[in-house]
Design an enzyme around this catalytic site. Structure first.
Site, PDB file in Angstrom:
ATOM      1  N   ASN A  19       0.811  -1.214   0.000  1.00  0.00           N
ATOM      2  CA  ASN A  19       0.000   0.000   0.000  1.00  0.00           C
ATOM      3  C   ASN A  19       0.847   1.267   0.000  1.00  0.00           C
ATOM      4  O   ASN A  19       0.420   2.297   0.484  1.00  0.00           O
ATOM      5  CB  ASN A  19      -0.932  -0.026   1.230  1.00  0.00           C
ATOM      6  CG  ASN A  19      -2.001   1.027   1.154  1.00  0.00           C
ATOM      7  OD1 ASN A  19      -2.549   1.309   0.107  1.00  0.00           O
ATOM      8  ND2 ASN A  19      -2.300   1.633   2.290  1.00  0.00           N
ATOM      9  N   SER A  76      -3.566   3.206  -8.416  1.00  0.00           N
ATOM     10  CA  SER A  76      -4.249   4.490  -8.448  1.00  0.00           C
ATOM     11  C   SER A  76      -5.039   4.574  -9.734  1.00  0.00           C
ATOM     12  O   SER A  76      -4.668   3.961 -10.740  1.00  0.00           O
ATOM     13  CB  SER A  76      -3.219   5.627  -8.404  1.00  0.00           C
ATOM     14  OG  SER A  76      -3.819   6.873  -8.673  1.00  0.00           O
ATOM     15  N   TYR A  91       4.575   9.663 -11.294  1.00  0.00           N
ATOM     16  CA  TYR A  91       3.651   8.901 -10.456  1.00  0.00           C
ATOM     17  C   TYR A  91       2.748   8.024 -11.318  1.00  0.00           C
ATOM     18  O   TYR A  91       2.597   6.827 -11.064  1.00  0.00           O
ATOM     19  CB  TYR A  91       2.818   9.860  -9.601  1.00  0.00           C
ATOM     20  CG  TYR A  91       1.787   9.173  -8.744  1.00  0.00           C
ATOM     21  CD1 TYR A  91       2.136   8.637  -7.514  1.00  0.00           C
ATOM     22  CD2 TYR A  91       0.463   9.059  -9.167  1.00  0.00           C
ATOM     23  CE1 TYR A  91       1.194   8.004  -6.716  1.00  0.00           C
ATOM     24  CE2 TYR A  91      -0.488   8.424  -8.377  1.00  0.00           C
ATOM     25  CZ  TYR A  91      -0.120   7.902  -7.156  1.00  0.00           C
ATOM     26  OH  TYR A  91      -1.058   7.271  -6.381  1.00  0.00           O
ATOM     27  N   LYS A  95       2.741   3.872 -11.186  1.00  0.00           N
ATOM     28  CA  LYS A  95       1.563   3.116 -10.769  1.00  0.00           C
ATOM     29  C   LYS A  95       1.053   2.227 -11.907  1.00  0.00           C
ATOM     30  O   LYS A  95       0.573   1.116 -11.663  1.00  0.00           O
ATOM     31  CB  LYS A  95       0.462   4.055 -10.263  1.00  0.00           C
ATOM     32  CG  LYS A  95       0.776   4.655  -8.893  1.00  0.00           C
ATOM     33  CD  LYS A  95       0.886   3.575  -7.820  1.00  0.00           C
ATOM     34  CE  LYS A  95       0.948   4.133  -6.421  1.00  0.00           C
ATOM     35  NZ  LYS A  95       0.880   3.093  -5.382  1.00  0.00           N
ATOM     36  N   THR A 125     -10.301  15.235   0.350  1.00  0.00           N
ATOM     37  CA  THR A 125      -9.720  15.400   1.678  1.00  0.00           C
ATOM     38  C   THR A 125      -8.842  16.645   1.705  1.00  0.00           C
ATOM     39  O   THR A 125      -8.430  17.161   0.659  1.00  0.00           O
ATOM     40  CB  THR A 125      -8.853  14.188   2.075  1.00  0.00           C
ATOM     41  OG1 THR A 125      -7.710  14.149   1.198  1.00  0.00           O
ATOM     42  CG2 THR A 125      -9.618  12.886   1.988  1.00  0.00           C
TER      43      THR A 125
END
Length: 141
Positions: A19, A76, A91, A95, A125
Site C-alpha cells: 500500500n 491508483s 507517479y 503506478k 480530503t
C-alpha cells in the site's frame, strides 16, 4: 526482514497488501531531477517488487498446507488515466507499471497465490487540496 519475521512467528503468510504510494510531481523536462524520478519508482514500483519477492516463499509454504495466499497492491486511478489538472507523469507511470507487474506475477504465481490491484481515485480530503491551488481548482478539475 519484517515479512520473514511474520512468517516465522505464524508459520506462514496468507495475505499481503502493498500500500505504498507517493511521488514527486512535475513536468518531465530538463528540470525534473533524476533523483525525483528514482524516488517515485522506489516508493511505488520497486517497493512492490521487494515485498512480492519476500512474500513468494511464504505464499508457496501456505500453498503446501492448502491455502492460496493473496497479494494485493494499491495502485491508483492515475495508473489508468491522466488526472487533470495535476501534472504527475512519474507517479502515473510508476503506478501503471505496478498494475502490469501484478498482472505478470498473477500469471507467474497462479499455482500458489492470487494477485490483485485496487486503483482508487481522488478523495475529497484536506490532503488532496494541498496538491491544488485551492479547493475550487480541485472541484473544477
Amino acid at each position: 526482514k519484517t515479512i520473514d519475521e511474520i512468517g516465522n512467528t505464524f508459520g506462514r503468510l496468507d495475505c499481503f497488501i502493498a500500500n505504498a504510494g507517493g511521488g514527486v510531481p512535475g513536468s518531465i523536462d530538463e528540470n525534473y531531477a533524476l533523483e525525483s524520478w528514482q524516488q517515485t519508482l522506489d516508493v511505488n514500483l520497486n517497493s512492490t517488487f521487494w515485498c512480492a519477492r519476500a512474500c513468494a516463499k511464504w505464499f508457496k509454504k501456505a500453498a503446501e498446507s492448502g491455502v492460496k495466499a493473496s497479494f494485493i497492491a494499491t495502485t491508483s486511478i492515475s495508473a489508468r488515466i491522466v488526472n487533470v489538472p495535476y501534472d504527475q507523469p512519474a507517479y502515473n507511470s510508476s503506478k501503471a507499471a505496478v498494475v502490469h507487474f501484478c498482472r505478470s506475477i498473477a500469471r507467474d504465481w497462479r499455482n500458489f497465490a492470487r494477485v490483485n490491484c485496487i486503483s482508487p481515485g481522488f478523495f475529497d480530503t484536506a490532503c488532496v487540496f494541498l496538491l491544488f491551488d485551492s479547493p475550487a481548482t480541485f472541484a473544477n478539475r
